[in-house]
Design an enzyme around this catalytic site. Sequence first.
Site, PDB file in Angstrom:
ATOM      1  N   GLY A  28       0.805  -1.225   0.000  1.00 22.34           N
ATOM      2  CA  GLY A  28       0.000   0.000   0.000  1.00 22.34           C
ATOM      3  C   GLY A  28       0.833   1.266   0.000  1.00 22.34           C
TER       4      GLY A  28
ATOM      5  CB  SER B  75       1.004  -4.729   6.553  1.00 25.70           C
ATOM      6  OG  SER B  75       1.443  -4.682   7.891  1.00 25.70           O
TER       7      SER B  75
ATOM      8  CB  ALA C 156      11.968  14.370  -6.950  1.00 31.77           C
TER       9      ALA C 156
ATOM     10  CE  LYS D  43      12.113  17.811 -10.272  1.00 34.08           C
ATOM     11  NZ  LYS D  43      12.198  16.390  -9.882  1.00 34.08           N
TER      12      LYS D  43
ATOM     13  CB  VAL E 287       1.886 -11.750   2.953  1.00 34.97           C
ATOM     14  CG1 VAL E 287       2.040 -13.100   2.255  1.00 34.97           C
ATOM     15  CG2 VAL E 287       1.019 -10.811   2.126  1.00 34.97           C
TER      16      VAL E 287
ATOM     17  CB  THR F 267      13.884   7.609 -12.553  1.00 34.92           C
ATOM     18  OG1 THR F 267      14.900   7.203 -11.639  1.00 34.92           O
ATOM     19  CG2 THR F 267      14.486   8.534 -13.579  1.00 34.92           C
TER      20      THR F 267
ATOM     21  N   GLY G 229      10.231   6.094 -24.042  1.00 38.74           N
ATOM     22  CA  GLY G 229      10.990   6.038 -22.806  1.00 38.74           C
ATOM     23  C   GLY G 229      11.306   7.409 -22.264  1.00 38.74           C
TER      24      GLY G 229
END
Lengths: 496, 507
Positions: free
Chosen positions: B15, B41, B52, B80, B187, B347, B437
Site C-alpha cells: 500500500g 500492512s 520528486a 517543478k 502476508v 525516476t 521512454g
Amino acid sequence: MTNQSERAIRSILVLGGGIVALSAAAVFARALRGVRVELIETAPDRAALADRLAGTLPTVHRFHSAVGLDEGDLVRRGIATHRLGSRLDHWSADGEPWYHVFGDHGLPVGAVAFVDLWTRARREKRALPYHRYSAAAAMAEAGRFVHPSGDSQSRLSSFVYGLFLEMEGYRDRLRAAADAAGVIRRPGRLDGVDRREDGFVASLSLAGGETVEADLFVDASGPSAPLIRAVGAAFEDWSAWLPCDRVVLERRRNPGGPLPLDRVRAEANGWRWSAPLGGRSEEGRVFSSAFEKAGGAGDAVRIRPGRYLEPWTRNVLALGDAAAALDPLHACGLHLAHSAILRAVELLPGRDCHPVELAEYNRRTVEETMRVRDFQAIHYLRPGRGDGMWRALAERPLPDSLALTLQQFEARGRIPFFEEETFDKESWAQALIGLGLAPRRLNPLARAVDSDRAAAGMERLAAEIASLTGRIPSYRDYLVRMAALPAKPISSRPGA
Amino acid sequence: MATAGEKQKVVVLGGGTAGWMAASALVARLGDSCSVHLVESEEIGIVGVGEATLPHLRYFVESLGLDEAEFMRETSATYKLGIEFRDFGRIGDSYLHPFGSFGTDLDGIHFHHFWRRLTAEGRDDDLFRYSMANVMSWRRRFQPPSADPSSLLSTYNYAYQFDATRFGPYLRSWATARGVERTEGRVVDVELDGESGDVRALRLDGGIRIEGDLFVDCSGFRSLLLGQTLGEAWEDWSHWLPCDRAVAVPCASPPGVIEPYTTATAMAGGWRWRIPLQHRIGNGYVYSSSHISDQAAQDAIVAALESEPLAEPRMLRFRAGRRRRSWVRNVVAVGLASGFLEPLESTSIYLVQGAVTQLIELFPTGRVDEADAAEFNRRTDVEYDRIRDFLILHYHATDRDDSSFWNHVRTMDVPDSLREKMEYWRRAGRVSKYTQGLFFEPSWIAVYLGQGIVPDGWDQRADRLDGAALESAMERLHGRIEDAVRGMPEHDFFLRRSGAAAGGTVQ
C-alpha cells in the site's frame, strides 16, 4: 581553430545512374557548404526498383523540401500526381477488396482505440468494412482527392498522401536541382575500386583511365552495389520472407485518366499492380520464379530481396537498392532511399567515418528497413489466399519482429511499438485486417466503452464519411482546378 | 482462473505509492474487466521519501480525472521545472537540467550545433539561457506551458515536488471510492498452484486467504512475490551506482519565493537533495556506505540544513539493480519490488507509472500469455538500461578528485552502451535518438554540457548560415525568452492563483 575543420568531410562522390543518386547528390550539395559533391552518372540498372517505380510514400514531401522541389510545380508540369494509397484485390480469404491509405480510421473514445471498438462491433456483426471509417479511404475508393484540411476538426484533416512520379520528367527536375546546388555531374563507368590499407576506399578508377578521389563515397548504383561490396559489407538474403524474385514493368496508355491510388491484385503466383498516372499508367507484375516457370517472363527483371548488414561501412554509404532490395509492394523503395539520404546528411560523420558515428546511422536505417520488410512480408507469410505459391508460404516462420507484431495483434489487437516504423499503427491495422487476420480476444480496454453507444457512433461516422465524397471533386477536376493538367497530355513512351 | 469474459481478479500487494498508483490506474482503465483487491500492512510502513517527480505524472493525474489543484493541495505540492545540479562536474559548477528544450531548431538542425559553432568561433555564450525552463527557474516564475506547438511557451514542461507520504493515502481514498477493495494484514504465506507454479493466493495473519488471477507485487525492496516466492534473480548495479543509503531530514521553509525546481548538490560521499514543498523543505543525503560512515553522513546533512530540522534524521538502505524480469508467471512487480535506481533524476515514480501503463496495455485476457510477459519485460529492460546509463553519467562525467567516492566513480568502467554514447557526443554533439521512454536529447545535452563535456565538432550543416546573422537571431531568441518570463507570475503567486496552495485561492 577547433577540430571541426580537421573532422569535416570535404568531398563526396556519388556513383549511380538513377533517381536515388541524383537525390543524394542534390541534398548533400544543398545542405553542406564548402563540400565538393560529384556525381558519376552510370548506366541505369533495370533492377534498381527504387529508381524506377512511380509510387512514393508521404515522406516524399520532407525530401522535396530538403532538395528544393515544389509539389505544385511538379503537378503543374505533369510530373507528379497524388497518391492516397492502394486498393488491394484478391488478397483476402473472403475476396473483399481492402484499402491501404495514410490516415486515421474512426475516432478513439476516451483512451480506447478505434480498432478495438471496430473489432468488437465486427464480432457483433454490426461493423462495416474497416475502410468505411476512413475519409482518406473513402476518397480513394471514389477516386477523388483534396488536400488535407488545416482545420483539425474536419474529417479531412487527419490523413497524408504520397505522390506518383513520372520518372523521366522527375529526373530532369532533380538534375536541375542538383546543378543549382553545385553538384559536379558527368557520365562515367566504374572500372575499379582502390582501397587504402585500412580498408577505406581511396579512389575509384573509371573507364578511360581516370581516377577520382573523395572523403566519402556514395553507392547508389543499384543492387550490383560495387562499392559497398568492395568494403566488405555482408548481404543478408530475405527471399524466405519476400519470395518474389521477378518484376515486369511497363507503361501503357491510360485513357481513364489519373487516379489518386494504385490497384494491387494478388494472383496465383504473385501479384500485379496498376498505377494510373497522368498520360499513362505504370503496370507491374511481380512473381516468384520458383512457382511460375514461364509465362510472359521474357522481359522480367530479376530481383533478390535482402539487405547489407551495415549500409554505411567505412567511407562507403549505400543507398537505394545498393543498401536494401525490397519487394515492390506498397512502393517503399524510394521512401527508404529518401529517408536514408535525409538521415545521412543529418548524421554526417567526420572524415574518419568513426564506427561510433556510423553505428547510430546503421541502427536506425536497419531498423527502418526491417520493419518495411515486415510490413511487406506479412502479405506473403500470412496470406488470405491458399492457392498457388500462397499455400507454400502460409506456414513459413516469421522474422522475430514480425512474429511479435502478429502475436500482439492476434492476442488483443495491439500493434507493438518500434522506434523506426514507416507504417504506423493505422497502416498495420489496415493490412492485418485486410489480410483477414483478427484478434482472438477483445482488448479488455474496450469494455470501458458501452457497445451500443460505440456502434451508434460508428454508424454516424460511416454515414458522414460516405456523404463526404459526394462533395469532393473528381480527381481530374481537382487537377484542372489546380491548373495542373497540361493542355497536351504527356505522350506515352515505351517502358523504360 | 478467470476465463475470457469474466472479471479478472487482480491482487495488489503493498500500500505504498506504487501499490496505490497501480490499483487506481487499473480500476480507472480496466474497471469493467477486473476487480482490484489491495493488501497492505500498517506495520510495514512505506519508504515514502520520493518527493520528486517527472512531467509524466501530470498525465497520470489527468488520466484518473483528478483535479490538479486539489491533488497539489492534498500533497503540499509545488511546481517543478527541472533539477539543479551543483558541484557535480567540478566544485563550484552548477547547471539546471530542464524539463524542456534548448532553443529552437533552424532548418531541421538542432539549436545546440549553432551554439557550438559560434562558441568555437570565439563567442562567449551559455546554452542554458536559451531554455525557457532554465530562465523561469532562475527567476522563480511559473505558468503552465502553452498547447500551441509554435509558441515559445510550449518549449517546457513541468512536474511536481510533493509529499509522497500523502500521495498514497490520497489515491487510496480515490481508489476505494471506485471499488478497489482493501484488506489490512501481513502476508504469512504465498500459495502456489502445484501444476503451473503460478501464485494462487496470499494467506494473511488472522487466517484470511485472498485468491487472485494476477498479482501485482508492490511490496517494496522485499519483493515478496517476485523475488522471495518466485526467486527471480537480482542483477546488481552497485558497482556503477555505489550509493546504498540515504539519511533524510526535513527542515522549515526559508522566507522568499519557493524555488520551482529541485537541487542536487554533490557531496564527498554522494549527493544531497533539496526539495522545496509548500510547507517545508525535504532534504536527504544519498551516500555510499563504503566511502563514508553513517554518522559522518548524518552530521553532514544536518550541518548543511538552512533552517531548523522538523524531524529526527531517518535512515534508508537500498541497493542499485533490478530483478532480471519484472513479469514472471502471473506476478508483475511494480516499483521497488522490481528494481531500484537512486533518486538522482527523480525516476522512481516514473518507473512505477511506466510499468502500470504497460501492464494495462498488456493486461491478460485469460491466463497470462508468455509472449505478453516477454513484451512487458522487453520494454522494462529498455527503460532501466537507459535510465541507468543516464544516472551513471552524472557521476562519471566529473573532474572531481577530492574524495575516494569521486575518485572511484570518475575512474570506474562504465557500461559499453554509455561509453559509446559519450564518445558519440564528444565527436559532434549528437545524442542517440529514440522516442519511447525517458530522457531525450535535451536531457543528455544538459548533463554533458553542465558537467563539462563539450563536443569537439558539430553538425556540418550548421556551417551554412552566416555567423553574424546567426548571432543576432540567437540574441533575439534569448530576448524573447526573457520577455516571456518577465510576464509570468512568481511561483508562489501562481500556486495561490491556481488553487494549489493549501492556504486558499487568490484571484
